[in-house]
Design a protein around this motif. Structure first.
Motif, mmCIF file in Angstrom:
data_model
loop_
_atom_site.group_PDB
_atom_site.id
_atom_site.type_symbol
_atom_site.label_atom_id
_atom_site.label_comp_id
_atom_site.label_asym_id
_atom_site.label_seq_id
_atom_site.Cartn_x
_atom_site.Cartn_y
_atom_site.Cartn_z
ATOM 1 N N ARG A 20 0.837 -1.206 0.000
ATOM 2 C CA ARG A 20 0.000 0.000 0.000
ATOM 3 C C ARG A 20 0.873 1.258 0.000
ATOM 4 O O ARG A 20 1.758 1.419 0.852
ATOM 5 C CB ARG A 20 -0.916 -0.019 1.223
ATOM 6 C CG ARG A 20 -2.027 1.019 1.216
ATOM 7 C CD ARG A 20 -2.908 0.831 2.448
ATOM 8 N NE ARG A 20 -3.574 -0.461 2.447
ATOM 9 C CZ ARG A 20 -4.747 -0.698 1.875
ATOM 10 N NH1 ARG A 20 -5.384 0.287 1.252
ATOM 11 N NH2 ARG A 20 -5.291 -1.897 1.927
ATOM 12 N N ILE A 21 0.615 2.148 -0.949
ATOM 13 C CA ILE A 21 1.448 3.344 -1.134
ATOM 14 C C ILE A 21 0.567 4.580 -1.212
ATOM 15 O O ILE A 21 -0.428 4.602 -1.941
ATOM 16 C CB ILE A 21 2.279 3.237 -2.427
ATOM 17 C CG1 ILE A 21 3.200 2.009 -2.377
ATOM 18 C CG2 ILE A 21 3.111 4.506 -2.653
ATOM 19 C CD1 ILE A 21 3.835 1.669 -3.705
ATOM 20 N N GLY A 52 -13.135 2.174 1.188
ATOM 21 C CA GLY A 52 -12.421 1.562 2.302
ATOM 22 C C GLY A 52 -12.923 0.194 2.688
ATOM 23 O O GLY A 52 -12.235 -0.536 3.418
ATOM 24 N N GLU A 53 -14.107 -0.168 2.196
ATOM 25 C CA GLU A 53 -14.662 -1.492 2.491
ATOM 26 C C GLU A 53 -14.355 -2.502 1.400
ATOM 27 O O GLU A 53 -14.842 -3.631 1.434
ATOM 28 C CB GLU A 53 -16.181 -1.376 2.667
ATOM 29 C CG GLU A 53 -16.610 -0.393 3.746
ATOM 30 C CD GLU A 53 -16.039 -0.730 5.108
ATOM 31 O OE1 GLU A 53 -16.009 -1.934 5.437
ATOM 32 O OE2 GLU A 53 -15.625 0.192 5.834
ATOM 33 N N HIS A 102 -3.002 4.838 9.268
ATOM 34 C CA HIS A 102 -2.573 3.719 8.431
ATOM 35 C C HIS A 102 -1.130 3.298 8.720
ATOM 36 O O HIS A 102 -0.707 2.229 8.281
ATOM 37 C CB HIS A 102 -2.742 4.080 6.950
ATOM 38 C CG HIS A 102 -4.166 4.053 6.499
ATOM 39 N ND1 HIS A 102 -4.740 2.953 5.884
ATOM 40 C CD2 HIS A 102 -5.154 4.966 6.590
ATOM 41 C CE1 HIS A 102 -6.005 3.212 5.614
ATOM 42 N NE2 HIS A 102 -6.281 4.430 6.028
ATOM 43 N N ALA A 103 -0.382 4.128 9.427
ATOM 44 C CA ALA A 103 0.984 3.752 9.802
ATOM 45 C C ALA A 103 0.988 2.900 11.067
ATOM 46 O O ALA A 103 1.845 2.028 11.241
ATOM 47 C CB ALA A 103 1.826 5.000 10.014
ATOM 48 N N LYS A 104 0.006 3.137 11.952
ATOM 49 C CA LYS A 104 -0.009 2.466 13.251
ATOM 50 C C LYS A 104 -0.990 1.303 13.330
ATOM 51 O O LYS A 104 -0.969 0.546 14.297
ATOM 52 C CB LYS A 104 -0.368 3.478 14.344
ATOM 53 C CG LYS A 104 0.672 4.572 14.552
ATOM 54 C CD LYS A 104 0.229 5.523 15.658
ATOM 55 C CE LYS A 104 1.276 6.582 15.940
ATOM 56 N NZ LYS A 104 0.843 7.526 17.010
ATOM 57 N N THR A 105 -1.866 1.175 12.320
ATOM 58 C CA THR A 105 -2.913 0.158 12.410
ATOM 59 C C THR A 105 -2.341 -1.249 12.588
ATOM 60 O O THR A 105 -1.280 -1.589 12.051
ATOM 61 C CB THR A 105 -3.808 0.176 11.148
ATOM 62 O OG1 THR A 105 -4.826 -0.816 11.289
ATOM 63 C CG2 THR A 105 -2.996 -0.096 9.890
ATOM 64 N N LYS A 124 -4.221 -3.020 5.894
ATOM 65 C CA LYS A 124 -4.568 -1.601 5.800
ATOM 66 C C LYS A 124 -3.356 -0.693 6.032
ATOM 67 O O LYS A 124 -3.464 0.530 5.920
ATOM 68 C CB LYS A 124 -5.657 -1.253 6.827
ATOM 69 C CG LYS A 124 -6.987 -1.935 6.580
ATOM 70 C CD LYS A 124 -7.631 -1.458 5.284
ATOM 71 C CE LYS A 124 -9.001 -2.067 5.073
ATOM 72 N NZ LYS A 124 -9.620 -1.639 3.795
ATOM 73 N N ARG A 125 -2.231 -1.277 6.336
ATOM 74 C CA ARG A 125 -1.059 -0.478 6.693
ATOM 75 C C ARG A 125 -0.383 0.120 5.453
ATOM 76 O O ARG A 125 -0.249 -0.545 4.429
ATOM 77 C CB ARG A 125 -0.042 -1.334 7.453
ATOM 78 C CG ARG A 125 1.164 -0.569 7.981
ATOM 79 C CD ARG A 125 2.016 -1.446 8.871
ATOM 80 N NE ARG A 125 1.273 -1.878 10.049
ATOM 81 C CZ ARG A 125 1.749 -2.745 10.946
ATOM 82 N NH1 ARG A 125 2.956 -3.283 10.766
ATOM 83 N NH2 ARG A 125 1.022 -3.082 11.993
ATOM 84 N N ILE A 126 0.018 1.390 5.550
ATOM 85 C CA ILE A 126 0.772 2.023 4.475
ATOM 86 C C ILE A 126 2.235 1.608 4.599
ATOM 87 O O ILE A 126 2.825 1.678 5.683
ATOM 88 C CB ILE A 126 0.659 3.562 4.555
ATOM 89 C CG1 ILE A 126 -0.731 4.014 4.126
ATOM 90 C CG2 ILE A 126 1.694 4.229 3.663
ATOM 91 C CD1 ILE A 126 -0.906 5.514 4.183
ATOM 92 N N HIS A 127 2.817 1.172 3.488
ATOM 93 C CA HIS A 127 4.201 0.709 3.502
ATOM 94 C C HIS A 127 5.187 1.761 3.016
ATOM 95 O O HIS A 127 6.380 1.677 3.297
ATOM 96 C CB HIS A 127 4.328 -0.558 2.650
ATOM 97 C CG HIS A 127 3.481 -1.689 3.150
ATOM 98 N ND1 HIS A 127 2.236 -1.970 2.637
ATOM 99 C CD2 HIS A 127 3.689 -2.573 4.147
ATOM 100 C CE1 HIS A 127 1.711 -3.005 3.280
ATOM 101 N NE2 HIS A 127 2.569 -3.391 4.191
#
Length: 226
Positions: A20-21, A50-51, A104-107, A112-115
């Motif tokens: 995810r970017i 988002g769903e 999205h960084a901490k989830t 769902k996390r941004i890489h």
């Protein structure tokens, strides 16, 4: 400054089901074309909410939300989020952007996390490569453990400048092309040095720099330890 080994980076990416970017940058910077190159397609991405429900085909113009997922059929492994016109954001919108990044960084939900965050800076406007919007982001937005990569884009303007600089020389065509290539590299490096000098003084500078020239992105090791 982080220097990434492409082979190791690919190994890590391959272990992630969906990479995810968040793609950032000013309006009309050519972000969609960059994503098409990465995913090896000329098609427009599909938009999912988002769903995970499909909403439409992307047509630009900033009609989607940052929470929307942009996915190309040719490479569904990548999921993109677009900040669409970052420089036009109000304080309220900027706060929402920071909240989106941190959420999205901490989830704990890995899917769902941004890489990574790609921040696009076009070189076709050399007088405004770094504007107040870029300074604000890199001075006020703490992205945590999510690396921010500056992509120097629209480098084709440097090719034209290089050709104009060597035009009129007595050398033959092959020599002229070699000279132009050298001039292009010099101009690109000059742009890199300028952008890096402006951003490294801010509170949260980028983790690395890439330039998109020709067919493939090029890493700049000269920036790795500045």
């Amino acid at each position: 400054m982080i220097s990434l080994d492409p082979a190791k980076a690919r190994e890590h990416i391959d272990h992630i089901d969906r990479f995810r970017i968040l793609v950032m940058g000013r309006a009309n910077a050519g972000k969609t074309k960059i994503l098409q190159r990465v995913c090896n397609t000329t098609d427009q991405p599909e938009i999912f909410n988002g769903e995970g429900e499909k909403e439409s085909i992307f047509h630009g113009h900033g009609e989607h939300k940052i929470e929307d997922e942009l996915v190309f059929k040719s490479n569904p492994h990548f999921v993109f989020h677009d900040s669409h016109g970052f420089e036009a954001r109000s304080e309220e919108q900027f706060g929402m952007l920071k909240e989106f990044i941190m959420d999205h960084a901490k989830t704990t939900k890995l899917d769902k996390r941004i890489h990574a965050i790609w921040f696009c800076i076009p070189l076709n406007e050399s007088h405004r490569m770094v504007t107040a919007a870029e300074r604000k982001f890199f001075d006020e937005c703490n992205t945590g453990n999510v690396p921010v990569i500056v992509l120097l884009i629209k480098t084709d303007t440097l090719v034209l400048d290089a050709l104009l600089e060597v035009m009129g020389d007595d050398s033959d065509e092959n020599d002229a092309m070699e000279l132009a290539a050298d001039v292009e590299k010099r101009k690109l490096n000059e742009c890199l040095v300028k952008v890096n000098s402006w951003l490294k003084e801010l509170r949260y500078p980028p983790d690395d720099y890439l330039s998109l020239t020709g067919q493939y992105p090029h890493h700049h090791p000269a920036m790795a330890h500045t």
